[in-house]
Design a protein around this motif. Sequence first.
Motif, PDB file in Angstrom:
ATOM      1  N   ALA A 122       0.850  -1.198   0.000  1.00 32.68           N
ATOM      2  CA  ALA A 122       0.000   0.000   0.000  1.00 32.68           C
ATOM      3  C   ALA A 122       0.885   1.248   0.000  1.00 32.68           C
ATOM      4  O   ALA A 122       2.008   1.227   0.490  1.00 32.68           O
ATOM      5  N   ALA A 123       0.354   2.318  -0.545  1.00 36.53           N
ATOM      6  CA  ALA A 123       1.082   3.584  -0.540  1.00 36.53           C
ATOM      7  C   ALA A 123       1.054   4.174   0.866  1.00 36.53           C
ATOM      8  O   ALA A 123       0.032   4.120   1.546  1.00 36.53           O
ATOM      9  N   CYS A 124       2.169   4.709   1.294  1.00 35.77           N
ATOM     10  CA  CYS A 124       2.267   5.329   2.619  1.00 35.77           C
ATOM     11  C   CYS A 124       2.722   6.779   2.452  1.00 35.77           C
ATOM     12  O   CYS A 124       3.653   7.050   1.709  1.00 35.77           O
ATOM     13  N   VAL A 125       2.063   7.680   3.150  1.00 40.46           N
ATOM     14  CA  VAL A 125       2.484   9.080   3.125  1.00 40.46           C
ATOM     15  C   VAL A 125       3.821   9.202   3.849  1.00 40.46           C
ATOM     16  O   VAL A 125       4.735   9.871   3.393  1.00 40.46           O
ATOM     17  N   PHE A 126       3.955   8.530   4.980  1.00 42.16           N
ATOM     18  CA  PHE A 126       5.188   8.507   5.765  1.00 42.16           C
ATOM     19  C   PHE A 126       5.643   7.058   5.891  1.00 42.16           C
ATOM     20  O   PHE A 126       4.808   6.161   6.048  1.00 42.16           O
ATOM     21  N   HIS A 127       6.940   6.826   5.873  1.00 45.72           N
ATOM     22  CA  HIS A 127       7.416   5.439   5.993  1.00 45.72           C
ATOM     23  C   HIS A 127       7.008   4.825   7.327  1.00 45.72           C
ATOM     24  O   HIS A 127       6.841   3.615   7.434  1.00 45.72           O
ATOM     25  N   GLU A 128       6.771   5.642   8.331  1.00 42.57           N
ATOM     26  CA  GLU A 128       6.331   5.133   9.627  1.00 42.57           C
ATOM     27  C   GLU A 128       4.926   4.514   9.558  1.00 42.57           C
ATOM     28  O   GLU A 128       4.535   3.781  10.452  1.00 42.57           O
ATOM     29  N   ALA A 129       4.169   4.833   8.520  1.00 41.92           N
ATOM     30  CA  ALA A 129       2.811   4.302   8.364  1.00 41.92           C
ATOM     31  C   ALA A 129       2.796   2.929   7.701  1.00 41.92           C
ATOM     32  O   ALA A 129       1.806   2.221   7.755  1.00 41.92           O
ATOM     33  N   CYS A 130       3.901   2.537   7.084  1.00 37.13           N
ATOM     34  CA  CYS A 130       3.963   1.266   6.362  1.00 37.13           C
ATOM     35  C   CYS A 130       4.208   0.103   7.308  1.00 37.13           C
ATOM     36  O   CYS A 130       4.996   0.215   8.257  1.00 37.13           O
ATOM     37  N   ALA A 131       3.557  -1.005   7.051  1.00 32.88           N
ATOM     38  CA  ALA A 131       3.755  -2.200   7.865  1.00 32.88           C
ATOM     39  C   ALA A 131       5.207  -2.663   7.820  1.00 32.88           C
ATOM     40  O   ALA A 131       5.721  -3.226   8.782  1.00 32.88           O
TER      41      ALA A 131
END
Length: 70
Positions: free
Chosen positions: A58-67
């Motif tokens: 999935a696209a993440c605005v911030f890398h911290e949001a990515c699993a």
Amino acid sequence: MEQCLARSTLICEVVATDPDVVFDAERISTCRYSTDCSTFARDLPVDCLAPGRSPPGAACVFHEACASSL
């Protein structure tokens, strides 16, 4: 130093508003940060936050949001 601290705090606050970021204030408070601002705010240790809620691919605005935390 004051400007560096203010900038880092602002970035942290903006990232924490992303609903896919798993923000744990206690975990952040125990994280080690550069004391001389030689580390860019976007290069803070990824282990300060749990993996994000966005599923792999999935696209993440911030890398911290990515699993994957990447």
